[in-house]
Design a protein around this motif. Structure first.
Motif, short mmCIF file in Angstrom:
data_model
loop_
_atom_site.label_atom_id
_atom_site.label_comp_id
_atom_site.label_asym_id
_atom_site.label_seq_id
_atom_site.Cartn_x
_atom_site.Cartn_y
_atom_site.Cartn_z
N GLY A 215 46.72 9.67 -9.93
CA GLY A 215 45.45 10.05 -10.56
C GLY A 215 44.44 10.56 -9.54
O GLY A 215 44.66 10.48 -8.32
N ASN A 217 40.23 10.76 -8.29
CA ASN A 217 38.92 10.11 -8.43
C ASN A 217 37.80 11.14 -8.23
O ASN A 217 38.05 12.30 -7.90
CB ASN A 217 38.78 8.90 -7.49
N ASP A 225 40.45 8.32 -12.49
CA ASP A 225 40.01 8.39 -13.88
C ASP A 225 40.56 9.69 -14.45
O ASP A 225 40.47 10.74 -13.81
CB ASP A 225 38.47 8.39 -13.92
N CYS A 257 48.30 7.04 -19.44
CA CYS A 257 47.03 6.58 -19.99
C CYS A 257 46.97 6.75 -21.50
O CYS A 257 45.94 6.48 -22.12
CB CYS A 257 45.87 7.34 -19.33
N ARG A 268 42.13 4.96 -17.56
CA ARG A 268 43.21 4.44 -16.72
C ARG A 268 44.22 3.74 -17.63
O ARG A 268 43.88 3.34 -18.74
CB ARG A 268 42.65 3.43 -15.71
#
Length: 315
Positions: A215, A217, A225, A257, A268
């Motif tokens: 992922g 950030n 996120d 997710c 998340r």
């Protein structure tokens, strides 16, 4: 092996959000319902399912959110703001219904929010943020009225928000953040001003946003996120540095997710889903060329076929 995108469940999730009017989430969303409509309907469009919603109902509701100033509120009877005005224009563009607008009135509202230094306020109360610069430029470009802005001053203001790390903040000297970077990079792309960006420096800062889980950030030391799958990825695509991240790991992170039972995508894995993250997750998969998801334009945040239709129609 990557997971599957639960298309039908996501469609049902978006429709259920639209129908709920009295639970806590819809009350909390009430003042930004027009943004929610843009997130949900653009997700449906990317999945090739826009037809499941009644177009006339959406268009007539959108037009009821317009204020006499020409701007749009987040819901019927709410105060206008540049954020909601762009969402309204984007939804009408999805449906090829920009002709229901008094384009001069809307573009006068937006251009009236430009300040002397080239920046933009979000509404009459005057908060300034590079998000609003992007929104004004994107909105008036879609409406074919970019000349109503002082584009040079707008670009100069955005460039004044550039930092030593190659990124951009919300005002001059503000910390670099992936969301603001998207706004500044996309605005510079739309105005043909990408030469102001140090692509290697910014590309490096952006690709360092990928964490072990795959992922992305928003800034150093933060949790990943799903929404940054859009902000970071679209910026990397615009500056031609997307090959610097591991696309497969990012796609897996987004797919992990999903709520596989009830549809929707969360920030998340295992968190509660919402329409915001569902849109940004699907939009991220679109940028990653995930099979069965239509292509999205990284600057306009609308399906490529919609953007092509707008601009080809003007030639």
């Amino acid at each position: 092996m990557m997971g599957e995108l639960e298309v039908e469940k996501h469609v049902q999730f978006i429709l259920s959000v639209e129908k709920k009017k009295d639970d806590f989430e819809s009350v909390a969303m009430e003042h930004i319902r027009i943004n929610g409509a843009y997130w949900g309907l653009t997700t449906l469009a990317l999945l090739g399912k826009l037809g499941v919603v009644d177009q006339d109902e959406v268009v007539s509701w959108i037009m009821k959110c317009q204020d006499e100033s020409g701007g749009f509120g987040g819901n019927i009877g709410h105060d206008p703001h540049i954020l909601y005005t762009l969402s309204a224009v984007q939804v009408l563009a999805l449906y090829d219904k920009l002709d229901v607008l008094d384009i001069d009135k809307v573009s006068s509202y937006v251009s009236g929010l430009q300040n002397e230094d080239g920046s933009f306020s979000g509404d009459i109360w005057g908060e300034v943020d590079t998000r609003f610069s992007y929104i004004a430029i994107c909105c008036l470009s879609i409406l074919g009225r970019l000349e109503k802005l002082n584009v040079q001053k707008a670009v100069d203001y955005i460039v004044s928000c550039k930092n030593m790390d190659g990124g951009f903040g919300c005002t001059p000297g503000g910390e670099s953040h992936s969301g603001q970077i998207f706004c500044c990079v996309a605005a510079l792309a739309i105005t043909g001003s990408l030469h102001h960006i140090d692509k290697d420096l910014l590309g490096w800062w952006l690709c360092e946003r990928q964490v072990k889980s795959g992922g992305l950030n928003g800034r150093p030391e933060k949790l990943p996120d799903v929404c940054y799958s859009w902000w970071v990825l679209s910026s990397l695509i615009i500056i031609d540095r997307v090959h610097w991240i591991d696309k497969e790991k990012l796609a897996s992170f987004i797919l992990n997710c999903q709520d596989k039972e009830n549809g929707g995508i969360s920030d998340r894995p295992e968190d509660a889903v919402d329409v915001f993250h569902t849109f940004f997750g699907v939009a991220g998969l679109s940028l990653l060329e995930y099979p069965g998801v239509k292509a999205i334009d990284p600057a306009y945040a609308l399906p490529v076929d919609v953007v092509d239709r707008i601009f080809i129609g003007r030639r």
